[in-house]
Design an enzyme around this catalytic site. Sequence first.
Site, PDB file in Angstrom:
ATOM      1  N   GLU A 200       0.848  -1.185   0.000  1.00  0.00           N
ATOM      2  CA  GLU A 200       0.000   0.000   0.000  1.00  0.00           C
ATOM      3  C   GLU A 200       0.884   1.235   0.000  1.00  0.00           C
ATOM      4  O   GLU A 200       1.703   1.410   0.908  1.00  0.00           O
ATOM      5  CB  GLU A 200      -0.917   0.000   1.222  1.00  0.00           C
ATOM      6  CG  GLU A 200      -1.755   1.255   1.376  1.00  0.00           C
ATOM      7  CD  GLU A 200      -2.501   1.313   2.696  1.00  0.00           C
ATOM      8  OE1 GLU A 200      -2.734   2.434   3.195  1.00  0.00           O
ATOM      9  OE2 GLU A 200      -2.837   0.241   3.245  1.00  0.00           O
TER      10      GLU A 200
ATOM     11  N   ARG B 116       0.122  10.311   0.905  1.00  0.00           N
ATOM     12  CA  ARG B 116       0.446  11.327   1.909  1.00  0.00           C
ATOM     13  C   ARG B 116       1.519  12.289   1.438  1.00  0.00           C
ATOM     14  O   ARG B 116       1.812  13.270   2.133  1.00  0.00           O
ATOM     15  CB  ARG B 116       0.921  10.648   3.202  1.00  0.00           C
ATOM     16  CG  ARG B 116      -0.102   9.741   3.856  1.00  0.00           C
ATOM     17  CD  ARG B 116       0.491   9.027   5.048  1.00  0.00           C
ATOM     18  NE  ARG B 116      -0.432   8.056   5.616  1.00  0.00           N
ATOM     19  CZ  ARG B 116      -0.119   7.166   6.544  1.00  0.00           C
ATOM     20  NH1 ARG B 116       1.133   7.127   7.014  1.00  0.00           N
ATOM     21  NH2 ARG B 116      -1.019   6.313   7.004  1.00  0.00           N
TER      22      ARG B 116
ATOM     23  N   LYS C 208     -11.241  -2.064   6.903  1.00  0.00           N
ATOM     24  CA  LYS C 208     -10.016  -1.812   7.666  1.00  0.00           C
ATOM     25  C   LYS C 208     -10.422  -1.267   9.030  1.00  0.00           C
ATOM     26  O   LYS C 208     -11.193  -0.315   9.125  1.00  0.00           O
ATOM     27  CB  LYS C 208      -9.160  -0.795   6.917  1.00  0.00           C
ATOM     28  CG  LYS C 208      -7.950  -0.268   7.673  1.00  0.00           C
ATOM     29  CD  LYS C 208      -7.250   0.772   6.811  1.00  0.00           C
ATOM     30  CE  LYS C 208      -6.149   1.495   7.558  1.00  0.00           C
ATOM     31  NZ  LYS C 208      -5.485   2.503   6.704  1.00  0.00           N
TER      32      LYS C 208
END
Length: 223
Positions: A51, A55, A139
Amino acid sequence: MKTHSDFQSSQDTAISALRAAGVLPVVTVDSAAQGVAIARALAQGGLGTIEIALRTPAARDAIAAIKQELPEVIVGAGTVRVPEDIERARSAGADFLVTPGTTAALAEALVESRIPATPAAATPSELLELAARGFRIAKLFPVGALGGLKLIRLLQGPLPDLLLAPSGGITEAETPEYLAQPNVVCVGGSWMVPRDWLAAGKHDEVAAAAARARRLVDAAALA
């Protein structure tokens, strides 16, 4: 024309990919070249699904570069926060999406996108909302601050059909016990890609940590 079955198919894909991964490295990159080097080291250690967190400005370029140079690696876009991030991730070539939390607008956009997605939740009410929309995997984030394994076990009773991919604060030592839970298909973590290792280019250490994580996943599958 997109149908409900398309969405459910994308959920099947998300579940299968994360179950096979077992451990999902959550990586923050400073450049596309760094992303490729990290992905190569993780794959060398046996973690071929990663992943890339959206950001940093380099995140989308890193996803695209990894898909071009390491097409066998399954790359997800993480930290998907708003509907617009979905198309940005799709254009970069992301194979799946992961969110840090899920607004109603984002949940609706994920359903419509039909991209394999694992939306995040932090409470039973949020998990119920996701399940009501048809999501079968979520998640649980940030699991370490929410109660960890105790919460995972408590959720099994009222939400037996919702699979979880807990993330946020999980350590290497805790991973086997998380993977032993029947409602957990995968754990997310960054212990194999700490920022100081990445900044120093310690890719051998990344590969070794990935190999240890792979052994934990394989052992859990045999248990």
